[in-house]
Write an enzyme that holds these catalytic residues in place. Structure first.
Site, PDB file in Angstrom:
ATOM      1  N   GLY A 252       0.838  -1.198   0.000  1.00 25.68           N
ATOM      2  CA  GLY A 252       0.000   0.000   0.000  1.00 25.68           C
ATOM      3  C   GLY A 252       0.868   1.240   0.000  1.00 25.68           C
ATOM      4  O   GLY A 252       1.628   1.466   0.945  1.00 25.68           O
TER       5      GLY A 252
ATOM      6  N   GLN B  65      -0.656   7.499   1.732  1.00 27.80           N
ATOM      7  CA  GLN B  65       0.110   8.399   2.607  1.00 27.80           C
ATOM      8  C   GLN B  65       0.719   7.636   3.771  1.00 27.80           C
ATOM      9  O   GLN B  65       1.867   7.895   4.150  1.00 27.80           O
ATOM     10  CB  GLN B  65      -0.805   9.512   3.137  1.00 27.80           C
ATOM     11  CG  GLN B  65      -1.364  10.432   2.055  1.00 27.80           C
ATOM     12  CD  GLN B  65      -0.316  11.331   1.433  1.00 27.80           C
ATOM     13  OE1 GLN B  65       0.838  11.392   1.876  1.00 27.80           O
ATOM     14  NE2 GLN B  65      -0.695  12.031   0.380  1.00 27.80           N
TER      15      GLN B  65
ATOM     16  N   ARG C 221     -19.180  -0.521  10.566  1.00 29.11           N
ATOM     17  CA  ARG C 221     -17.850  -1.089  10.720  1.00 29.11           C
ATOM     18  C   ARG C 221     -17.804  -2.483  10.132  1.00 29.11           C
ATOM     19  O   ARG C 221     -16.827  -2.865   9.502  1.00 29.11           O
ATOM     20  CB  ARG C 221     -17.478  -1.159  12.206  1.00 29.11           C
ATOM     21  CG  ARG C 221     -17.028   0.163  12.792  1.00 29.11           C
ATOM     22  CD  ARG C 221     -16.608  -0.014  14.219  1.00 29.11           C
ATOM     23  NE  ARG C 221     -15.257  -0.552  14.316  1.00 29.11           N
ATOM     24  CZ  ARG C 221     -14.762  -1.110  15.399  1.00 29.11           C
ATOM     25  NH1 ARG C 221     -15.501  -1.248  16.472  1.00 29.11           N
ATOM     26  NH2 ARG C 221     -13.542  -1.557  15.412  1.00 29.11           N
TER      27      ARG C 221
ATOM     28  N   ASN D  97     -12.661  -5.094   3.626  1.00 27.76           N
ATOM     29  CA  ASN D  97     -11.217  -5.241   3.794  1.00 27.76           C
ATOM     30  C   ASN D  97     -10.798  -6.703   3.868  1.00 27.76           C
ATOM     31  O   ASN D  97      -9.713  -7.066   3.409  1.00 27.76           O
ATOM     32  CB  ASN D  97     -10.739  -4.473   5.038  1.00 27.76           C
ATOM     33  CG  ASN D  97     -10.469  -3.003   4.730  1.00 27.76           C
ATOM     34  OD1 ASN D  97     -10.160  -2.666   3.595  1.00 27.76           O
ATOM     35  ND2 ASN D  97     -10.598  -2.151   5.717  1.00 27.76           N
TER      36      ASN D  97
ATOM     37  N   SER E 118      -3.562  -1.286   8.773  1.00 28.47           N
ATOM     38  CA  SER E 118      -4.887  -0.900   8.269  1.00 28.47           C
ATOM     39  C   SER E 118      -5.943  -1.013   9.359  1.00 28.47           C
ATOM     40  O   SER E 118      -5.891  -1.917  10.195  1.00 28.47           O
ATOM     41  CB  SER E 118      -5.279  -1.799   7.087  1.00 28.47           C
ATOM     42  OG  SER E 118      -4.179  -2.105   6.277  1.00 28.47           O
TER      43      SER E 118
ATOM     44  N   ARG F  91       1.265   9.098  21.384  1.00 23.26           N
ATOM     45  CA  ARG F  91       0.542  10.370  21.506  1.00 23.26           C
ATOM     46  C   ARG F  91       0.316  10.704  22.970  1.00 23.26           C
ATOM     47  O   ARG F  91       0.462  11.846  23.389  1.00 23.26           O
ATOM     48  CB  ARG F  91      -0.813  10.297  20.798  1.00 23.26           C
ATOM     49  CG  ARG F  91      -0.724  10.341  19.292  1.00 23.26           C
ATOM     50  CD  ARG F  91      -2.099  10.235  18.648  1.00 23.26           C
ATOM     51  NE  ARG F  91      -2.026  10.493  17.213  1.00 23.26           N
ATOM     52  CZ  ARG F  91      -2.657   9.773  16.292  1.00 23.26           C
ATOM     53  NH1 ARG F  91      -3.401   8.735  16.658  1.00 23.26           N
ATOM     54  NH2 ARG F  91      -2.533  10.081  15.009  1.00 23.26           N
TER      55      ARG F  91
ATOM     56  N   HIS G 223      -7.449  -0.366  19.786  1.00 20.96           N
ATOM     57  CA  HIS G 223      -6.923   0.871  19.214  1.00 20.96           C
ATOM     58  C   HIS G 223      -8.110   1.753  18.847  1.00 20.96           C
ATOM     59  O   HIS G 223      -8.930   1.384  18.022  1.00 20.96           O
ATOM     60  CB  HIS G 223      -6.106   0.562  17.964  1.00 20.96           C
ATOM     61  CG  HIS G 223      -5.809   1.757  17.125  1.00 20.96           C
ATOM     62  ND1 HIS G 223      -5.035   2.809  17.584  1.00 20.96           N
ATOM     63  CD2 HIS G 223      -6.169   2.087  15.862  1.00 20.96           C
ATOM     64  CE1 HIS G 223      -4.954   3.724  16.633  1.00 20.96           C
ATOM     65  NE2 HIS G 223      -5.616   3.310  15.580  1.00 20.96           N
TER      66      HIS G 223
END
Lengths: 334, 355
Positions: free
Chosen positions: B49, B52, B128, B135, B159, B191, B215
């Site tokens: 992939g 970005q 979802r 996916n 992903s 973070r 996550h």
């Protein structure tokens, strides 16, 4: 009721925070600007990074995304704003801002549009970082480096164009691939105007000091049966090709800007082909910027290497100088 | 007679010199020494992939000098070739001598690490489950090909939704569970450490704190473990992380959860932070460091979880993958949060078809 902070940490050194010593500003957070920023961060060249742009949302988003990676970086302060006060006390300012050529637009029109943008940017940069070294990346880079120099009022050794640093890197990659060696082991310079009319100095191309031209006197000419000239053509075409394939180029230029930044910040006196003011060299009588091998250090362009060029190479440089001056003389409000 | 032999000799000599000067620059310049096939790569990384996120992973891995070969794979061939060329043009400034790409997975052969960033993003109003099923269908093409060409690799799934897709990847790959990792809460924790450290005026690497579990929105900040130089913040402020905390430290975890949405709102996507965090994981795996990272791993049997789900726990990573898992001392509230996430994930996973 002392806070966790007060209980945990007792301050020792009082007084204001130390100013940054190796601050880098990147103006413009498009693909090129961000590639420059990330390369500089991952190379650990700066203790403070400032980003400036006019699109405020994107600017803030990019700043946050970098800050969220702080754990993995050694640049403790990353700031961003539309206002140039965030750029104060920068050692190096990388300018990637500006507009791209629209279809059918003349270079002169593009340049004039970018001049108008630079008229806002450059004086503000210099106002907040009067001792900085400017690296201009926006295209057409040689003209815009001249424009930047004029607008900044800085001495010429402190205004550099990224110039043919990238062309030379691409040249060394392509030539080295043909020889099965790493690009850092192939020596070769592309000078002059960044782009279509850049000048590959075939006489200087060598590996371990062995001159390729001595091995093949036809190198770079049309009668060369090995067609080495094609390598230079590939360099000229490569930007267009990458743009056609992915829409823009950014990684290679970002890495090359970080390379220049390293030499400037660490006072290395390394030689790089960058765009510098060449009036008085090779019979050029106008104030134009072209790429020459420059010795870079913490004051900017320390000196310029005097190349041994053929008459034809010198003629190509002069022709570029004339073309550039033809564009520059019509620019208003510099 | 003599004259003609002499002329023949001269002719042969001239031909010899001519042939010699016909040798290429390469032949004149360089004499090969070691013969035999090229050495295979020892530290090859593949990124699947080239959006970005994929490119940020690739550039971070390159600038960290972690790989001796980098392979890129995608389905959009133009963009893929353009990205490969743009990286190759920077070769002079890098220490990764071979960068390849292709739609065909043969370019990925012999990878040590494969980073999977491919997949579709949630469309507006899409459930979802629907996103996951879409996916799954994509991963059904990707994962077997990866494993076919790099049967000994370690897979890092990035992903989203990452915990479910790491489970999917594990199932489709047939690999032992210690070799399939989800990037999980490695980024959330980074973070968290950044935001907490900012409040305390120190570098993120000097603030220790873990976010575990799922996550995203229901990640679990382990307040009991937060410390600086071993000094527990919870000992200094027993209300930390609760609603009664006057300093409202809980807000910092909320900011972590919101930060991805905020960056997406501002610039359209996030990539730099996730790219740097993936390079961090890659470094531990490549260099066999046995460093502890919060990554998504198969947690059945832990904390009373009985379904095959992936959640982030502190894992010791080395060249075999997940060497071991650190047993956290969690409050009963934290344990129940993990179980709740596990139930929710299993609820989604059980309806997936064709795994």
């Amino acid at each position: 009721m002392a806070s966790v902070m007060e209980k945990l940490i007792t301050p020792l050194a009082s007084g204001p925070a130390e100013p940054p010593r190796n601050k880098v500003t990147v103006v413009g957070v498009g693909q090129v600007g961000m590639a420059c920023a990330v390369s500089i961060l991952l190379r650990e060249l700066t203790d403070e990074l400032a980003l400036v742009d006019v699109v405020e949302d994107r600017l803030k988003g990019e700043m946050l995304d970098l800050q969220h990676g702080s754990l993995f970086l050694k640049t403790p302060k990353i700031v961003a704003d539309k206002d140039y006060s965030v750029t104060a006390n920068s050692r190096i300012v990388v300018v990637t801002a500006g507009v791209r050529q629209q279809e059918g637009e003349s270079r002169l029109n593009l340049v004039q549009r970018n001049v108008n943008i630079f008229k806002h940017i450059i004086p503000q940069i210099v106002k907040y970082s009067p001792d900085c070294t400017l690296i201009v990346v926006s295209n057409p880079v040689d003209v815009l480096t001249y424009v930047t120099w004029k607008l900044s009022g800085l001495p010429k050794h402190r205004v550099i164009g990224s110039g043919t640093n990238l062309d030379s890197a691409r040249f060394r990659h392509i030539m080295a691939e043909k020889l099965g060696i790493h690009s850092s082991s192939f020596n070769g310079y592309i000078l002059g105007e960044h782009g279509d009319s850049s000048v590959p100095v075939w006489s200087g191309a060598n590996v371990a000091g062995v001159s390729l031209q001595k091995l093949n006197p036809d190198i770079g000419t049309d009668k060369d049966s090995e067609n080495w000239k094609d390598a230079h053509k590939m360099v000229v075409d490569s930007a267009y090709e990458v743009i056609k394939l992915k829409g823009y180029t950014n990684w290679a230029i970002g890495l090359s800007v970080a390379d220049l930044t390293e030499t400037l910040v660490k006072n290395l006196n390394r030689v790089h082909p960058v765009s510098t003011m060449v009036k008085g060299m090779y019979g050029i009588g106008e104030e134009v910027y072209l790429s020459m091998p420059c010795v870079l250090n913490s004051s900017g362009v320390g000196s310029v290497i005097n190349m041994t060029l053929t008459d034809e190479e010198i003629a190509q440089l002069k022709k570029s100088a004339d073309t550039l001056w033809g564009i520059q003389k019509d620019l208003k409000d510099l």
